[in-house]
Write an enzyme that holds these catalytic residues in place. Structure first.
Site, short mmCIF file in Angstrom:
data_model
loop_
_atom_site.label_atom_id
_atom_site.label_comp_id
_atom_site.label_asym_id
_atom_site.label_seq_id
_atom_site.Cartn_x
_atom_site.Cartn_y
_atom_site.Cartn_z
N CYS A 2 10.94 -25.07 117.25
CA CYS A 2 10.81 -25.37 115.83
C CYS A 2 10.68 -26.87 115.63
O CYS A 2 10.54 -27.64 116.57
CB CYS A 2 12.04 -24.87 115.07
SG CYS A 2 12.45 -23.13 115.40
N LEU A 52 9.61 -21.48 114.06
CA LEU A 52 8.72 -20.64 114.84
C LEU A 52 9.60 -19.51 115.37
O LEU A 52 10.43 -19.73 116.25
CB LEU A 52 8.07 -21.42 115.98
CG LEU A 52 7.19 -20.62 116.94
CD1 LEU A 52 6.01 -20.01 116.20
CD2 LEU A 52 6.69 -21.51 118.08
N ASN A 76 16.36 -26.93 117.38
CA ASN A 76 15.04 -26.75 117.96
C ASN A 76 15.21 -26.47 119.44
O ASN A 76 15.86 -27.25 120.15
CB ASN A 76 14.20 -28.02 117.76
CG ASN A 76 12.89 -27.99 118.53
OD1 ASN A 76 12.31 -26.93 118.76
ND2 ASN A 76 12.42 -29.15 118.95
N GLU A 78 15.61 -23.46 122.86
CA GLU A 78 16.11 -22.17 123.29
C GLU A 78 17.32 -22.38 124.20
O GLU A 78 17.32 -23.27 125.04
CB GLU A 78 15.05 -21.40 124.09
CG GLU A 78 13.76 -21.12 123.34
CD GLU A 78 13.90 -20.10 122.22
OE1 GLU A 78 14.96 -19.43 122.17
OE2 GLU A 78 12.97 -19.98 121.42
N ASP A 101 20.33 -17.28 119.26
CA ASP A 101 21.08 -18.29 120.00
C ASP A 101 21.60 -19.39 119.07
O ASP A 101 22.55 -20.09 119.41
CB ASP A 101 20.23 -18.89 121.13
CG ASP A 101 18.85 -19.34 120.69
OD1 ASP A 101 18.47 -19.09 119.53
OD2 ASP A 101 18.13 -19.93 121.52
N VAL A 292 -7.63 -22.97 132.30
CA VAL A 292 -8.72 -23.71 131.65
C VAL A 292 -9.88 -23.85 132.62
O VAL A 292 -9.68 -24.13 133.81
CB VAL A 292 -8.24 -25.10 131.19
CG1 VAL A 292 -9.42 -25.96 130.78
CG2 VAL A 292 -7.29 -24.96 130.02
N GLY A 366 4.68 -24.55 134.92
CA GLY A 366 5.22 -24.98 136.21
C GLY A 366 5.65 -26.43 136.24
O GLY A 366 5.77 -27.02 137.32
#
Length: 618
Positions: A2, A52, A76, A78, A101, A292, A366
């Site tokens: 967020c 979000l 903001n 996780e 959370d 990509v 990654g």
């Protein structure tokens, strides 16, 4: 994922709303704010949030969030271990009304106080209003994945996920000459600096407390890598391989939890392929992967990604990157990045995020494999030139004088590099620009506080440069690039290799487990080869960038000549215009590849054009 905002300054509700609307792309699902009355300071605190929705999509988890009338929070990020923390808190009598959370952070704060951050495994930036104690308390995650900017004038406090929210309606700001000079060297602005003198970044692994009564702000470090202790792992290589697999499986599986669709960025390299492989072991359905494709020869690795995807049987999507879309993103670059930022891979990262978001809301990456497991080209290059620094300085510099006579620009760059007094200063030059003569400032390695992770003798060179990159390059560059590129399109990026447990484990391993002979990222590769055939990766390591070298001589030549003409160069602070003009001419003629410098200057010029009017530079 967020955007957060808050302030003790007496902005109107409309002004608070506009500050949130400036970065609404970070969280388009719900824009909300709250003016909370307090007993001290200005008598109120504004909290705002761009949501979000990822976990618990119900409106009950919207922010600003109040926990049982005791504390308010904007958050903001996780918390990947929130379910485990929640189980412990329930046993201690805490009650929960959501499955988010966010609520767990509030309860953890009430249980553990400011030590709550020690219990959190995740990427986060949050602020809690504790009205009973009349203070704001907040923290940023250990390795700086989530941004946190703040303005403090000794009395008032304002914070946000992006600097543009603070910039709006704040007439006390001035552009930082120091930040511009550091940007010209690094291509990013090092923490805790920002482009404005009056705005700072909270350092990774730090927390803060702001006293509403006195206006006093205090910060302290709650986590760091152990950079002064040599690797201490006592097990065998196979033991380490098994432990790393367990750690990464858990890091991947916890990041595969969400109430929205999830995918994986798959470049075809070691790190993203390993994350993709472990992700396929976590979920029953096909994992969605994304890569990509570039039209320009030498930049397209999508074929390797396809091979990995075919082997893992993922649902793979290839995103084609072309000149037209790249140009469009360049023209709007500063709107999303807020500050000058010159990593050229930001553009393909934005394109990847833009099209990935059409399929999923969360994507694993990654990132941090190279920093933790000694994977960058420059580490091997340092190994190759190390023997030269056993020679007397005078002999080395004489050799540099001879090599510099060669017509090849690569040899000239090497010659300039060999004039550095130490391997440590040479390494820092490889991250900035070997030729610094165009910057009107005396170079000093001690300009950034992170130099302490490199300039000591407690570890070998490769461990020290790896530590430095984890604290500096990963934070200033990689995390900034990924956060802004993904949030520009409301996509959440999660990076299992930045799990602090993985980072701590990598620091404990003997160097030869990570870098043996010419084999870089040895242990990560051996783990990968248990899941994907080794043959796919028997090729040179490639970067993730744009073909700017060619574009600046072709499609973007007019932009270079217009934006960086002689008059424009005189308006850019901190540079030597005649030398820069010569460098641009060298690039356009094809005699020297100067695209990194040209890109830095184009980004800075664009930012100044948009943000610099009426502001002093000091």
């Amino acid at each position: 994922m967020c955007g957060i905002y808050g302030s003790t300054i007496g902005y109107t509700e409309n002004q608070v709303k506009e500050k949130l609307e400036r970065t609404n792309f970070r969280g388009p699902d719900k824009l909300d704010w709250k003016i909370i009355p307090t007993q001290s300071g200005n008598g109120k605190v504004a909290f705002g949030h761009n949501r979000l929705s990822i976990i618990d999509l119900d409106p009950r988890s919207n922010q600003p969030f109040n926990y049982q009338g005791l504390v308010d929070i904007v958050f903001n990020g996780e918390i990947y271990n929130f379910k485990t923390i929640k189980e412990t808190l329930i046993k201690d009598g805490f009650e929960f009304k959501t499955t988010s959370d966010t609520e767990v952070i509030c309860a953890a704060y009430l249980k553990y106080g400011e030590e709550c951050v020690q219990h959190l495994n995740g990427m986060f930036a949050f602020v809690i209003l504790d009205k009973q104690k009349e203070k704001l308390f907040g923290a940023r995650d250990r390795l700086g994945q989530k941004p946190f900017y703040y303005y403090h004038n000794g009395l008032d406090f304002e914070f946000a996920s992006q600097i543009s929210s603070i910039q709006l309606y704040n007439d006390k700001l001035s552009i930082s000459q120091r930040a511009i000079l550091e940007y010209l060297k690094w291509g990013a602005i090092p923490d805790p600096l920002s482009i404005f003198n009056e705005v700072k970044k909270l350092l990774p692994g730090h927390q803060f407390s702001f006293d509403l009564k006195t206006g006093k702000l205090s910060t302290r470090k709650y986590w760091d890598i152990d950079y002064l202790t040599p690797p201490s792992y006592k097990g065998s290589y196979n033991d380490a391989l098994a432990e790393l697999e367990d750690l990464l499986k858990d890091a991947v599986s916890t990041r595969m939890y969400a109430d929205v669709p999830i995918g994986v960025f798959l470049s075809g390299g070691v790190d993203s392929s390993l994350v993709s492989a472990l992700a396929t072991k976590t979920v029953a359905n096909k994992v969605k992967t994304f890569s990509v494709k570039f039209d320009e020869k030498g930049f397209d690795e999508s074929g390797y990604a396809q091979q990995v995807a075919d082997h893992l049987q993922t649902d793979h999507t290839v995103i084609r990157c072309n000149y037209e879309e790249g140009l469009d993103l360049i023209s709007n670059f500063s709107h999303y990045y807020d500050e000058p930022f010159a990593d050229p891979s930001a553009i393909p990262s934005m394109l990847l995020a833009k099209y990935t978001r059409k399929h999923v809301t969360v994507a694993l990456s990654g990132d941090a494999g190279d920093e933790s497991f000694i994977g960058y080209h420059r580490y091997n290059w340092m190994k190759k030139v190390k023997f030269l620094y056993s020679m007397p300085s005078a002999v080395r510099k004489l050799g540099a004088n001879i090599v510099e006579l060669a017509p090849n620009y690569r040899l000239k760059a090497i010659a300039k590099g060999l004039r550095h007094e130490s391997l440590e200063s040479l390494y820092m030059a490889t991250l900035t620009n070997i030729d610094m003569s165009w910057i009107d400032h005396q170079w000093d390695e001690k300009d950034v506080m992170e130099h302490e992770y490199l300039f000591h003798n407690k570890k070998n060179l490769y461990e020290r440069i790896s530590d430095f990159d984890l604290k500096a390059y990963l934070n200033w560059d990689i995390n900034t690039k990924v956060d802004r590129a993904t949030m520009a399109y409301s996509l959440e990026a999660r990076s299992p290799l930045i799990d602090h447990r993985v980072v701590e484990f990598s620091r404990s391993l003997p160097t030869e487990f990570k870098f043996k002979g010419a084999n870089q990222k040895r242990i990560l590769k051996d783990l990968l080869y248990q899941h994907v055939p080794k043959e796919i990766f028997q090729r040179p390591k490639a970067g993730f960038t744009m073909p700017f070298q060619e574009w600046f001589r072709g499609e973007l030549k007019d932009m270079v000549l217009t934006e960086l003409n002689e008059q424009s160069l005189k308006e850019i602070p901190g540079i030597n215009p005649p030398k820069v003009k010569k460098m641009i001419d060298e690039h356009l003629s094809g005699s020297w590849n100067r695209y990194p410098t040209i890109w830095k200057l184009l980004v800075l010029k664009q930012w100044l054009n948009t943000n610099g009017k009426g502001l002093s530079i000091k």
